[in-house]
Design a protein around this motif. Sequence first.
Motif, PDB file in Angstrom:
ATOM      1  N   THR A 125       0.829  -1.204   0.000  1.00 51.02           N
ATOM      2  CA  THR A 125       0.000   0.000   0.000  1.00 51.02           C
ATOM      3  C   THR A 125       0.864   1.254   0.000  1.00 51.02           C
ATOM      4  O   THR A 125       1.816   1.372   0.762  1.00 51.02           O
ATOM      5  CB  THR A 125      -0.930   0.019   1.226  1.00 51.02           C
ATOM      6  OG1 THR A 125      -1.747  -1.156   1.214  1.00 51.02           O
ATOM      7  CG2 THR A 125      -1.832   1.246   1.216  1.00 51.02           C
TER       8      THR A 125
ATOM      9  N   GLU B 204      -1.075   8.247  -1.958  1.00 47.36           N
ATOM     10  CA  GLU B 204      -0.965   9.188  -3.075  1.00 47.36           C
ATOM     11  C   GLU B 204      -1.697  10.475  -2.714  1.00 47.36           C
ATOM     12  O   GLU B 204      -2.880  10.449  -2.365  1.00 47.36           O
ATOM     13  CB  GLU B 204      -1.588   8.576  -4.327  1.00 47.36           C
ATOM     14  CG  GLU B 204      -1.611   9.488  -5.521  1.00 47.36           C
ATOM     15  CD  GLU B 204      -2.359   8.844  -6.686  1.00 47.36           C
ATOM     16  OE1 GLU B 204      -3.263   9.516  -7.232  1.00 47.36           O
ATOM     17  OE2 GLU B 204      -2.062   7.690  -7.025  1.00 47.36           O
TER      18      GLU B 204
ATOM     19  N   THR C  80      -3.686  13.506  -3.675  1.00 50.86           N
ATOM     20  CA  THR C  80      -4.534  13.839  -4.826  1.00 50.86           C
ATOM     21  C   THR C  80      -4.866  15.324  -4.918  1.00 50.86           C
ATOM     22  O   THR C  80      -5.432  15.761  -5.910  1.00 50.86           O
ATOM     23  CB  THR C  80      -5.839  13.025  -4.787  1.00 50.86           C
ATOM     24  OG1 THR C  80      -6.534  13.346  -3.581  1.00 50.86           O
ATOM     25  CG2 THR C  80      -5.558  11.533  -4.852  1.00 50.86           C
TER      26      THR C  80
ATOM     27  N   GLY D 217     -14.499  10.645  -2.294  1.00 50.94           N
ATOM     28  CA  GLY D 217     -13.671  10.212  -3.418  1.00 50.94           C
ATOM     29  C   GLY D 217     -12.229   9.973  -3.026  1.00 50.94           C
ATOM     30  O   GLY D 217     -11.472   9.366  -3.784  1.00 50.94           O
ATOM     31  N   ASP D 218     -11.836  10.463  -1.863  1.00 49.78           N
ATOM     32  CA  ASP D 218     -10.498  10.208  -1.343  1.00 49.78           C
ATOM     33  C   ASP D 218     -10.623   9.385  -0.062  1.00 49.78           C
ATOM     34  O   ASP D 218     -11.724   9.183   0.451  1.00 49.78           O
ATOM     35  CB  ASP D 218      -9.778  11.533  -1.074  1.00 49.78           C
ATOM     36  CG  ASP D 218      -9.402  12.236  -2.374  1.00 49.78           C
ATOM     37  OD1 ASP D 218      -8.615  11.669  -3.134  1.00 49.78           O
ATOM     38  OD2 ASP D 218      -9.913  13.348  -2.614  1.00 49.78           O
ATOM     39  N   HIS D 219      -9.513   8.912   0.453  1.00 50.73           N
ATOM     40  CA  HIS D 219      -9.537   8.124   1.683  1.00 50.73           C
ATOM     41  C   HIS D 219      -9.315   8.977   2.932  1.00 50.73           C
ATOM     42  O   HIS D 219     -10.002   8.816   3.932  1.00 50.73           O
ATOM     43  CB  HIS D 219      -8.481   7.008   1.638  1.00 50.73           C
ATOM     44  CG  HIS D 219      -8.806   5.933   0.671  1.00 50.73           C
ATOM     45  ND1 HIS D 219      -8.201   5.818  -0.552  1.00 50.73           N
ATOM     46  CD2 HIS D 219      -9.695   4.927   0.735  1.00 50.73           C
ATOM     47  CE1 HIS D 219      -8.689   4.784  -1.201  1.00 50.73           C
ATOM     48  NE2 HIS D 219      -9.614   4.225  -0.441  1.00 50.73           N
TER      49      HIS D 219
ATOM     50  N   SER E 186      -8.100  12.992   4.571  1.00 58.05           N
ATOM     51  CA  SER E 186      -7.902  14.424   4.382  1.00 58.05           C
ATOM     52  C   SER E 186      -7.120  14.963   5.562  1.00 58.05           C
ATOM     53  O   SER E 186      -7.137  14.391   6.661  1.00 58.05           O
ATOM     54  CB  SER E 186      -9.244  15.147   4.260  1.00 58.05           C
ATOM     55  OG  SER E 186      -9.931  14.723   3.106  1.00 58.05           O
TER      56      SER E 186
ATOM     57  N   LYS F  46     -10.807  10.735   8.014  1.00 61.09           N
ATOM     58  CA  LYS F  46     -11.344  10.094   6.816  1.00 61.09           C
ATOM     59  C   LYS F  46     -12.056  11.150   5.978  1.00 61.09           C
ATOM     60  O   LYS F  46     -12.800  11.981   6.498  1.00 61.09           O
ATOM     61  CB  LYS F  46     -12.292   8.960   7.184  1.00 61.09           C
ATOM     62  CG  LYS F  46     -11.559   7.768   7.776  1.00 61.09           C
ATOM     63  CD  LYS F  46     -12.492   6.594   7.937  1.00 61.09           C
ATOM     64  CE  LYS F  46     -11.699   5.374   8.369  1.00 61.09           C
ATOM     65  NZ  LYS F  46     -12.517   4.176   8.364  1.00 61.09           N
ATOM     66  N   SER F  47     -11.817  11.114   4.685  1.00 62.37           N
ATOM     67  CA  SER F  47     -12.314  12.156   3.782  1.00 62.37           C
ATOM     68  C   SER F  47     -13.832  12.278   3.759  1.00 62.37           C
ATOM     69  O   SER F  47     -14.366  13.350   3.472  1.00 62.37           O
ATOM     70  CB  SER F  47     -11.795  11.902   2.362  1.00 62.37           C
ATOM     71  OG  SER F  47     -10.398  11.985   2.335  1.00 62.37           O
TER      72      SER F  47
ATOM     73  N   ASN G  75      -5.692  16.064   0.343  1.00 60.60           N
ATOM     74  CA  ASN G  75      -6.429  14.809   0.212  1.00 60.60           C
ATOM     75  C   ASN G  75      -5.467  13.704  -0.224  1.00 60.60           C
ATOM     76  O   ASN G  75      -4.532  13.959  -0.985  1.00 60.60           O
ATOM     77  CB  ASN G  75      -7.551  14.926  -0.823  1.00 60.60           C
ATOM     78  CG  ASN G  75      -8.713  15.745  -0.312  1.00 60.60           C
ATOM     79  OD1 ASN G  75      -8.987  15.799   0.874  1.00 60.60           O
ATOM     80  ND2 ASN G  75      -9.399  16.402  -1.220  1.00 60.60           N
TER      81      ASN G  75
ATOM     82  N   LYS H  58      -5.215   9.270  -1.283  1.00 58.12           N
ATOM     83  CA  LYS H  58      -5.799   7.972  -1.606  1.00 58.12           C
ATOM     84  C   LYS H  58      -4.801   6.886  -1.264  1.00 58.12           C
ATOM     85  O   LYS H  58      -3.594   7.072  -1.372  1.00 58.12           O
ATOM     86  CB  LYS H  58      -6.136   7.871  -3.096  1.00 58.12           C
ATOM     87  CG  LYS H  58      -7.403   8.547  -3.484  1.00 58.12           C
ATOM     88  CD  LYS H  58      -7.796   8.221  -4.896  1.00 58.12           C
ATOM     89  CE  LYS H  58      -9.116   8.902  -5.190  1.00 58.12           C
ATOM     90  NZ  LYS H  58      -9.605   8.623  -6.518  1.00 58.12           N
TER      91      LYS H  58
ATOM     92  N   VAL I 257      -3.282   3.455  -2.507  1.00 56.17           N
ATOM     93  CA  VAL I 257      -3.125   2.734  -3.769  1.00 56.17           C
ATOM     94  C   VAL I 257      -2.268   1.502  -3.548  1.00 56.17           C
ATOM     95  O   VAL I 257      -1.385   1.482  -2.703  1.00 56.17           O
ATOM     96  CB  VAL I 257      -2.511   3.628  -4.877  1.00 56.17           C
ATOM     97  CG1 VAL I 257      -3.473   4.712  -5.296  1.00 56.17           C
ATOM     98  CG2 VAL I 257      -1.192   4.244  -4.432  1.00 56.17           C
TER      99      VAL I 257
END
Length: 192
Positions: A88, A91, A93, A113-115, A117, A165-166, A187, A189, A191
């Motif tokens: 993991t 990233e 964003t 939309g993101d994981h 923030s 959490k976003s 923000n 993510k 990956v």
Amino acid sequence: MLIEKWFPTFIAQDALPNVSLINEQLAVLAYKIKESDSTVTQWRCNTYSSIKVDIKEHKSDCMEYLLSQIVERVFSFAEKVEPITSNTKIECTGVWFNIAERTQYQEIHSHIGDHFSVVYYVQAGKDCGDIVFHDTKSFLCGNSFAKELPTCAYKAREGNLLVFKSETLHQVMPNDSEKDRISVALNFKLVG
């Protein structure tokens, strides 16, 4: 790093050490971007947001240092609240500045939309506006009256950062100080 569970969601709070000079440089960068940005805010609150400006293009040692410190803390937070593997990666964003002058605030919103923030406080005066987190699940279940939602608040303090959490609903209360509140928002993510 202190991680607290609310609603139930997790919010991490940490302070970066020895950041006075970095914060001064970040404030100069924030105002420079604001002066050159012709974007009109989409918010009723009128808080300036450089969300349409790619801050990553504004290379600076202070921003590189801040990003490295934040990525480290986001990864540590992710390890504690999400199932992740050794493959993991984190990233980034989006990165942007928010500048709130006296009386300016930020409406309730999330970063779907993101994981994860992050908000990092570059400049914060006394009474410059707490960030308030709302119980997203109550809101999504039809309780749309913000004053009835369970909340928790954190004071804006220079050098402090919050990771959450976003999807978590949040807002920033009005700046009642004479000093602009300047924050960096990011923000991330997961990956891989």
